[in-house]
Design a protein around this motif. Structure first.
Motif, PDB file in Angstrom:
ATOM      1  N   SER A 153      20.812  24.337 -72.202  1.00  0.00           N
ATOM      2  CA  SER A 153      19.610  23.706 -73.346  1.00  0.00           C
ATOM      3  C   SER A 153      19.634  24.537 -74.167  1.00  0.00           C
ATOM      4  O   SER A 153      18.535  25.836 -73.405  1.00  0.00           O
ATOM      5  CB  SER A 153      18.450  22.816 -72.527  1.00  0.00           C
ATOM      6  OG  SER A 153      18.987  21.479 -71.540  1.00  0.00           O
ATOM      7  N   TRP A 154      19.239  23.909 -75.529  1.00  0.00           N
ATOM      8  CA  TRP A 154      18.099  25.070 -75.907  1.00  0.00           C
ATOM      9  C   TRP A 154      17.063  24.368 -76.617  1.00  0.00           C
ATOM     10  O   TRP A 154      17.388  23.050 -77.345  1.00  0.00           O
ATOM     11  CB  TRP A 154      19.211  25.439 -76.859  1.00  0.00           C
ATOM     12  CG  TRP A 154      20.054  26.366 -76.640  1.00  0.00           C
ATOM     13  CD1 TRP A 154      20.324  28.233 -75.849  1.00  0.00           C
ATOM     14  CD2 TRP A 154      21.789  26.092 -75.380  1.00  0.00           C
ATOM     15  NE1 TRP A 154      21.189  28.072 -76.354  1.00  0.00           N
ATOM     16  CE2 TRP A 154      22.036  27.528 -75.493  1.00  0.00           C
ATOM     17  CE3 TRP A 154      22.153  25.046 -74.955  1.00  0.00           C
ATOM     18  CZ2 TRP A 154      23.043  27.047 -74.736  1.00  0.00           C
ATOM     19  CZ3 TRP A 154      22.910  24.305 -74.534  1.00  0.00           C
ATOM     20  CH2 TRP A 154      24.029  26.493 -74.248  1.00  0.00           C
ATOM     21  N   ALA A 155      16.237  25.104 -77.329  1.00  0.00           N
ATOM     22  CA  ALA A 155      14.978  23.747 -77.010  1.00  0.00           C
ATOM     23  C   ALA A 155      14.243  25.428 -78.256  1.00  0.00           C
ATOM     24  O   ALA A 155      14.235  26.015 -78.555  1.00  0.00           O
ATOM     25  CB  ALA A 155      14.031  23.904 -76.373  1.00  0.00           C
ATOM     26  N   LYS A 156      12.949  24.523 -79.157  1.00  0.00           N
ATOM     27  CA  LYS A 156      12.015  25.307 -79.959  1.00  0.00           C
ATOM     28  C   LYS A 156      12.986  25.284 -80.797  1.00  0.00           C
ATOM     29  O   LYS A 156      12.724  26.209 -82.283  1.00  0.00           O
ATOM     30  CB  LYS A 156      11.675  26.313 -79.565  1.00  0.00           C
ATOM     31  CG  LYS A 156      10.587  25.537 -78.158  1.00  0.00           C
ATOM     32  CD  LYS A 156       9.927  26.854 -77.967  1.00  0.00           C
ATOM     33  CE  LYS A 156       9.025  26.124 -76.412  1.00  0.00           C
ATOM     34  NZ  LYS A 156       7.885  27.012 -75.872  1.00  0.00           N
ATOM     35  N   GLY A 157      14.000  24.781 -81.339  1.00  0.00           N
ATOM     36  CA  GLY A 157      14.505  25.209 -82.423  1.00  0.00           C
ATOM     37  C   GLY A 157      13.875  23.989 -84.059  1.00  0.00           C
ATOM     38  O   GLY A 157      13.435  23.327 -83.979  1.00  0.00           O
ATOM     39  N   LYS A 158      15.000  24.483 -85.116  1.00  0.00           N
ATOM     40  CA  LYS A 158      14.251  23.589 -86.036  1.00  0.00           C
ATOM     41  C   LYS A 158      16.505  23.115 -87.145  1.00  0.00           C
ATOM     42  O   LYS A 158      16.765  24.051 -86.817  1.00  0.00           O
ATOM     43  CB  LYS A 158      13.705  24.305 -87.661  1.00  0.00           C
ATOM     44  CG  LYS A 158      12.708  25.013 -87.394  1.00  0.00           C
ATOM     45  CD  LYS A 158      11.907  23.650 -86.552  1.00  0.00           C
ATOM     46  CE  LYS A 158      10.240  24.126 -86.695  1.00  0.00           C
ATOM     47  NZ  LYS A 158       9.559  23.797 -86.195  1.00  0.00           N
ATOM     48  N   LEU A 159      15.754  22.377 -87.514  1.00  0.00           N
ATOM     49  CA  LEU A 159      17.266  21.206 -88.144  1.00  0.00           C
ATOM     50  C   LEU A 159      16.809  20.873 -88.998  1.00  0.00           C
ATOM     51  O   LEU A 159      15.522  19.842 -89.771  1.00  0.00           O
ATOM     52  CB  LEU A 159      17.521  20.101 -86.868  1.00  0.00           C
ATOM     53  CG  LEU A 159      18.977  19.171 -87.849  1.00  0.00           C
ATOM     54  CD1 LEU A 159      19.768  18.982 -86.808  1.00  0.00           C
ATOM     55  CD2 LEU A 159      18.284  18.135 -88.841  1.00  0.00           C
ATOM     56  N   TYR A 160      17.587  21.013 -90.432  1.00  0.00           N
ATOM     57  CA  TYR A 160      17.323  20.784 -91.410  1.00  0.00           C
ATOM     58  C   TYR A 160      18.078  20.027 -91.757  1.00  0.00           C
ATOM     59  O   TYR A 160      19.424  19.696 -92.252  1.00  0.00           O
ATOM     60  CB  TYR A 160      17.644  22.210 -92.307  1.00  0.00           C
ATOM     61  CG  TYR A 160      17.169  21.858 -94.269  1.00  0.00           C
ATOM     62  CD1 TYR A 160      16.541  21.173 -94.443  1.00  0.00           C
ATOM     63  CD2 TYR A 160      18.694  22.253 -95.400  1.00  0.00           C
ATOM     64  CE1 TYR A 160      16.031  21.039 -95.636  1.00  0.00           C
ATOM     65  CE2 TYR A 160      18.309  21.644 -96.215  1.00  0.00           C
ATOM     66  CZ  TYR A 160      17.161  21.167 -97.143  1.00  0.00           C
ATOM     67  OH  TYR A 160      17.200  21.333 -98.165  1.00  0.00           O
ATOM     68  N   ASN A 161      18.061  18.966 -92.805  1.00  0.00           N
ATOM     69  CA  ASN A 161      18.750  18.321 -93.011  1.00  0.00           C
ATOM     70  C   ASN A 161      18.886  17.460 -95.002  1.00  0.00           C
ATOM     71  O   ASN A 161      18.001  17.323 -95.016  1.00  0.00           O
ATOM     72  CB  ASN A 161      17.728  16.300 -92.778  1.00  0.00           C
ATOM     73  CG  ASN A 161      19.218  15.124 -93.195  1.00  0.00           C
ATOM     74  OD1 ASN A 161      20.367  15.414 -93.682  1.00  0.00           O
ATOM     75  ND2 ASN A 161      18.334  13.890 -92.761  1.00  0.00           N
ATOM     76  N   PRO A 162      20.078  18.055 -95.153  1.00  0.00           N
ATOM     77  CA  PRO A 162      19.981  19.038 -96.399  1.00  0.00           C
ATOM     78  C   PRO A 162      19.986  16.852 -97.343  1.00  0.00           C
ATOM     79  O   PRO A 162      19.902  17.077 -98.730  1.00  0.00           O
ATOM     80  CB  PRO A 162      21.618  19.245 -97.148  1.00  0.00           C
ATOM     81  CG  PRO A 162      22.023  19.215 -95.622  1.00  0.00           C
ATOM     82  CD  PRO A 162      21.019  18.650 -94.193  1.00  0.00           C
ATOM     83  N   LEU A 163      20.486  15.708 -96.934  1.00  0.00           N
ATOM     84  CA  LEU A 163      20.234  14.342 -97.133  1.00  0.00           C
ATOM     85  C   LEU A 163      18.770  14.085 -97.609  1.00  0.00           C
ATOM     86  O   LEU A 163      19.024  13.674 -98.169  1.00  0.00           O
ATOM     87  CB  LEU A 163      20.789  13.438 -95.912  1.00  0.00           C
ATOM     88  CG  LEU A 163      21.579  14.330 -95.932  1.00  0.00           C
ATOM     89  CD1 LEU A 163      22.543  12.634 -94.930  1.00  0.00           C
ATOM     90  CD2 LEU A 163      23.098  13.969 -96.772  1.00  0.00           C
ATOM     91  N   ASP A 164      18.002  14.547 -97.690  1.00  0.00           N
ATOM     92  CA  ASP A 164      16.442  14.082 -97.505  1.00  0.00           C
ATOM     93  C   ASP A 164      15.991  15.057 -98.080  1.00  0.00           C
ATOM     94  O   ASP A 164      14.289  15.201 -97.900  1.00  0.00           O
ATOM     95  CB  ASP A 164      16.115  13.261 -96.846  1.00  0.00           C
ATOM     96  CG  ASP A 164      15.593  13.613 -95.806  1.00  0.00           C
ATOM     97  OD1 ASP A 164      16.008  15.111 -94.393  1.00  0.00           O
ATOM     98  OD2 ASP A 164      15.207  12.989 -94.609  1.00  0.00           O
ATOM     99  N   GLY A 165      16.199  16.755 -97.222  1.00  0.00           N
ATOM    100  CA  GLY A 165      15.001  18.416 -97.305  1.00  0.00           C
ATOM    101  C   GLY A 165      14.398  18.157 -96.915  1.00  0.00           C
ATOM    102  O   GLY A 165      13.273  18.929 -96.363  1.00  0.00           O
TER     103      GLY A 165
END
Length: 201
Positions: free
Chosen positions: A143-155
């Motif tokens: 398990s990995w946490a405290k990350g960020k995911l950027y969605n380029p479909l909506d910025g």
């Protein structure tokens, strides 16, 4: 002359009952217990044959390796695969960049760009090679946490967690505030060679 064949069936039964030795209650209990044990043994044996019960001596499922670096595609079904992400180590944390796009070109024939980025100075950068995962650190073996995911479909950028599942796939869950308010994405290892998209093509 005495002829047993001429004795009625009822009389024979009564006679047998009179001369049958009494059955000890303890013996009867033991016999019943043996019958129950015999029945349970065959029931469990049948369930083992169906795979519904796991034997204590049966081999457990092999543990999943805790290394998720490498190439992941967004869907198990080939016709629904739209992009692939290369996950790697970035200064002790996991990050991920777009490695492959099913449709890398925009309508004008140019490479797709990060057109929805809230920072207008970044909207001209190519989606190919764009970092969309960042800052994930391990909290458990898989398990990995405290990350960020950027969605380029909506910025938009979301908090996110990643879990390596028993079947070898990963669940990527972007969320707002708490993981309860999110959506789980399932990514799988690609079973085919994917060409790396070229930001200059």
């Amino acid at each position: 002359m005495f002829d047993p064949l001429k004795i009625s069936p009822a009389a024979q039964l009564n006679s047998a009952a009179r001369f049958s030795p009494p059955v000890d209650a303890a013996v009867a209990g033991v016999s019943l217990l043996n019958i129950i044990r015999y029945a349970l043994f065959h029931i469990v044996f049948a369930l083992l044959g169906l795979g519904l019960v796991t034997s204590a001596n049966s081999a457990p499922m092999p543990p999943v390796s805790g290394d998720i670096r490498g190439l992941w595609v967004n869907h198990a079904l080939r016709e629904k695969q739209k992009f692939a992400v290369w996950i790697d180590d970035c200064e002790g944390r996991l990050c991920g960049r777009i490695y492959w796009l099913k449709k890398p070109l925009a309508a004008d024939g140019q490479p797709k760009q990060d057109a929805h980025n809230p920072d207008d100075t970044l909207r001209a950068r190519s989606l190919c090679g764009l970092n969309i995962l960042d800052g994930f650190h391990r909290v458990k073996q898989n398990s990995w946490a405290k990350g960020k995911l950027y969605n380029p479909l909506d910025g938009k950028t979301f908090d996110a967690a990643i879990n390596l599942l028993q079947d070898g796939s990963i669940s990527v869950r972007p969320y707002i505030g708490t993981p309860l308010f999110g959506k789980t994405l399932r990514w799988v290892r690609t079973q085919k060679t994917l060409p790396k998209c070229d930001s200059s093509s």
